[in-house]
Design a protein around this motif. Sequence first.
Motif: not given
Ligand code: CP
Length: 306
Positions: A55-59, A108, A136, A139, A263-265
Amino acid sequence: MKLHSRHLLGLDGMPKEDIQLILDTAISFKEVLERPIKKVPPLQGKTIANMFFESSTRTRLSFELAERRLSADVVSFTTVGSSVTKGETLKDTARNIEAMKIDMVVIRHSAPGAAHFLSRVVDANVLNAGDGSHEHPTQALLDMFTLRDRHGTLEGLKVCIVGDVTHSRVARSNIFGLKTMGAHVSVCGPATLIPREIEKLGVDVYHNLEDVIPNVDVLNVLRIQLERQERGLFPSLREYHRFFGVTQEKMARATRPITIMHPGPINRDVEISADLADSEHSVILQQVTNGVAVRMAVLYLLGTTN
Ligand code: CP
């Protein structure tokens, strides 16, 4: 100028001039992103596949946006709804994607080394978007870009990475990149979340945040992976927050303005207090904005010169 490798697999061993080239190239793309029309043509005719097995939102959004801003054709898949759920191996998935004449692959995966493996079985350029607890790289590059923007230089900057360093690919890539660029790097967290012998990477180790805060320019706060609480690596979230949560109260020990990154979340009021995450010390949303420019820079350099 071009990068030394045709893939971006990690920052371990990446030459300083390559990191410098990526960060300098990202300045131009940041300017593009501030224009009314945020699209430029360098990757026109190139096809990029985003393979997100985790899972990922930002990347994921950031890569997709960066690719489209560079005029690439983009195909994306996540594990859900792909034939991976039918037992297809990573190698077969990749080979099938390549048979469709893909030029670049962003991956990823939960397995450390997945991007390295892929780079050996496909001809496309491979970009690591996070492989297990290994690396990563984009990032860390966007973190360094944000810090250079704010502090003018990375040379001599004192950066402490706080929290679950053991399981963090963000920490590892930041340590490699920042050390190469001449920053002083330390880590701080409970002994159960700091890898043994991490000093061998040239970092100082602390277990008390209040000892760290008076002596740093930057705190890079890692997400506490709530799933790990089950394994008894720390007694409770409340106790973690009490000792290692970055709060306004602990920040009162600072002797200079400290930049707060994440780096989030975010888990608000666990690893960082909600008010601090939204304060003027925080560059958390600038990191996200800069991520698109930095990923454009990497895609551009790999896609046009390598
Ligand atoms: N910083 C980062 O990798 O966030 P995601 O897991 O949402 O991609």
